[in-house]
Design an enzyme around this catalytic site. Structure first.
Site, PDB file in Angstrom:
ATOM      1  N   ARG A  26      26.967  -0.983 -12.184  1.00 55.63           N
ATOM      2  CA  ARG A  26      26.787   0.477 -12.102  1.00 55.63           C
ATOM      3  C   ARG A  26      27.619   1.104 -10.977  1.00 55.63           C
ATOM      4  O   ARG A  26      27.173   2.028 -10.287  1.00 55.63           O
ATOM      5  CB  ARG A  26      25.311   0.849 -11.942  1.00 55.63           C
ATOM      6  CG  ARG A  26      24.418   0.347 -13.037  1.00 55.63           C
ATOM      7  CD  ARG A  26      24.715   0.943 -14.412  1.00 55.63           C
ATOM      8  NE  ARG A  26      23.975   0.242 -15.424  1.00 55.63           N
ATOM      9  CZ  ARG A  26      24.472  -0.775 -16.163  1.00 55.63           C
ATOM     10  NH1 ARG A  26      25.728  -1.168 -16.023  1.00 55.63           N
ATOM     11  NH2 ARG A  26      23.726  -1.380 -17.054  1.00 55.63           N
TER      12      ARG A  26
ATOM     13  N   SER B 117      17.252   5.036 -16.624  1.00 57.27           N
ATOM     14  CA  SER B 117      16.688   4.176 -15.565  1.00 57.27           C
ATOM     15  C   SER B 117      17.073   4.771 -14.213  1.00 57.27           C
ATOM     16  O   SER B 117      18.251   4.933 -13.920  1.00 57.27           O
ATOM     17  CB  SER B 117      17.262   2.766 -15.653  1.00 57.27           C
ATOM     18  OG  SER B 117      16.857   2.174 -16.851  1.00 57.27           O
TER      19      SER B 117
ATOM     20  N   GLU C  55      20.001   4.353  -9.113  1.00 60.23           N
ATOM     21  CA  GLU C  55      21.123   4.354 -10.055  1.00 60.23           C
ATOM     22  C   GLU C  55      21.551   5.812 -10.299  1.00 60.23           C
ATOM     23  O   GLU C  55      22.730   6.115 -10.351  1.00 60.23           O
ATOM     24  CB  GLU C  55      20.698   3.702 -11.377  1.00 60.23           C
ATOM     25  CG  GLU C  55      21.828   3.690 -12.394  1.00 60.23           C
ATOM     26  CD  GLU C  55      21.495   2.919 -13.667  1.00 60.23           C
ATOM     27  OE1 GLU C  55      20.831   1.874 -13.575  1.00 60.23           O
ATOM     28  OE2 GLU C  55      21.907   3.378 -14.739  1.00 60.23           O
TER      29      GLU C  55
END
Ligand SMILES: Cc1cc2nc3c(=O)[nH]c(=O)nc-3n(C[C@H](O)[C@H](O)[C@H](O)COP(=O)(O)OP(=O)(O)OC[C@H]3O[C@@H](n4cnc5c(N)ncnc54)[C@H](O)[C@@H]3O)c2cc1C
Length: 306
Positions: free
Chosen positions: A176, A226, A296
């Site tokens: 990520r 998420s 994230e």
């Protein structure tokens, strides 16, 4: 110089795209949260992106790059400066097994185009609600696949308006993250190398992944997906679930009862509700398991002033 002045000056330079002044950003984010941007600029061509970026650089105006707003929480006070929105740059071209997709194209559409051309490699992205630029920046991934597996190169622009190509290695894609987020480059387009596939296998994979996503994720509510990265050796969702946080939150935001890794905007939440809920989850998981959850999602913009 006032925002009205630079809005007017930019308007004279942008013909193919569009610009909006004092534009609410909750229209552009998947959480449906966020205050107003001074200016949203959606260039119609790469040259117009360059015009906006160069102008902002010369006038010292901050730029925030917005993709499809699916991994971003914009605070209630909105964003000062220019929000550069790439939605008009959305072409997807396939030549043999090579796909070139512009930054504003949806990765779901790229996945569909690949399937239509009987090319395998992009099935993992069939339900990721981001743009190509956002997916590149975040090295988006799901169900064992990620951008890193198929990218060959990306064309990017720096904050001065200089355009250059970065190879897969130069993109420094990790979990990520990428050089795009660390250096603040703007992705203009990406090139993917796909593989000839078998149509029924591609279709079956897409159907299976869609079923898994729809059955496990709270897609009926606005969210940013998420919220936390996977801590090494753990799953963020499981830690949150085991902390007894599902259904808890602030105001209209709550930890999803369907998937504990998601925080949903259940009922007219504000960004403040959403961010307080994130904070509460971080604190409770730290207290219970001693683990620091890393975000994230990107939180951007300003608090609402009194
Ligand atoms: C329901 C749901 C499910 C999701 N499932 C997944 C999943 O399975 N896997 C996964 O990885 N993610 C998932 N996400 C998160 C999100 O879709 C991805 O991270 C996506 O790649 C973000 O793309 P975006 O265009 O929406 O980026 P945005 O949210 O708009 O921006 C995210 C970051 O990327 C930057 N950015 C955007 N465009 C560009 C560009 N052109 N150039 C440079 N920087 C840019 C932004 O400045 C920001 O820092 C999910 C989100 C939701 C809401």
């Amino acid at each position: 110089m006032s925002k009205h002045r630079w809005f007017q000056e930019l308007q004279m330079k942008i013909q193919d795209g569009w610009l909006l002044l004092d534009e609410p950003l909750n229209k552009y984010t998947k959480t449906r949260l966020g205050g107003k941007a001074d200016v949203v600029a959606a260039p119609g061509t790469i040259e117009e992106v360059q015009t906006v970026v160069t102008y902002a650089y010369e006038q010292n105006i901050p730029i925030l790059l917005l993709g499809n707003g699916s991994n971003m929480v914009v605070r209630d006070g909105g964003v000062r400066g220019i929000v550069l929105y790439m939605a008009n740059l959305n072409k997807i071209q396939i030549d043999g097994t090579t796909m070139i997709a512009e930054a504003g194209a949806h990765i779901i559409d790229a996945s569909k185009e690949a399937a239509k051309a009987c090319l395998t490699g992009l099935e993992f992205a069939c339900g990721i609600p981001g743009s190509i630029g956002g997916a590149m920046a975040m090295n988006a991934g799901a169900y064992g696949g990620e951008i890193k597996d198929i990218i060959t190169q990306a064309t990017v622009m720096d904050h001065t308006g200089k355009v250059f190509v970065l190879s897969k290695e130069e993109l420094e894609l990790g979990y990520r993250k990428s050089i795009i987020t660390t250096k603040g480059y703007y992705v203009l387009s990406a090139e993917f190398q796909l593989t000839p596939g078998v149509q029924c296998d591609i279709d079956a994979t897409v159907a299976d992944l869609t079923f898994q996503r729809e059955s496990k994720q709270p897609l009926e509510y606005p969210s940013a997906g998420s919220v936390f990265k996977r801590p090494p050796g753990y799953f963020a969702g499981k830690l949150i679930q085991d902390s007894g946080l599902q259904g808890k939150g602030f105001g209209g935001a709550e930890v999803s009862t369907k998937h504990a890794g998601f925080i949903v905007n259940k009922k007219n939440a504000t960004a403040t509700d959403y961010i307080q809920t994130i904070q509460m989850v971080k604190e409770e998981v730290k207290k219970k398991f001693g683990i620091d959850l890393e975000m994230e999602v990107k939180i951007v913009g300003e608090e609402l002033s009194e």
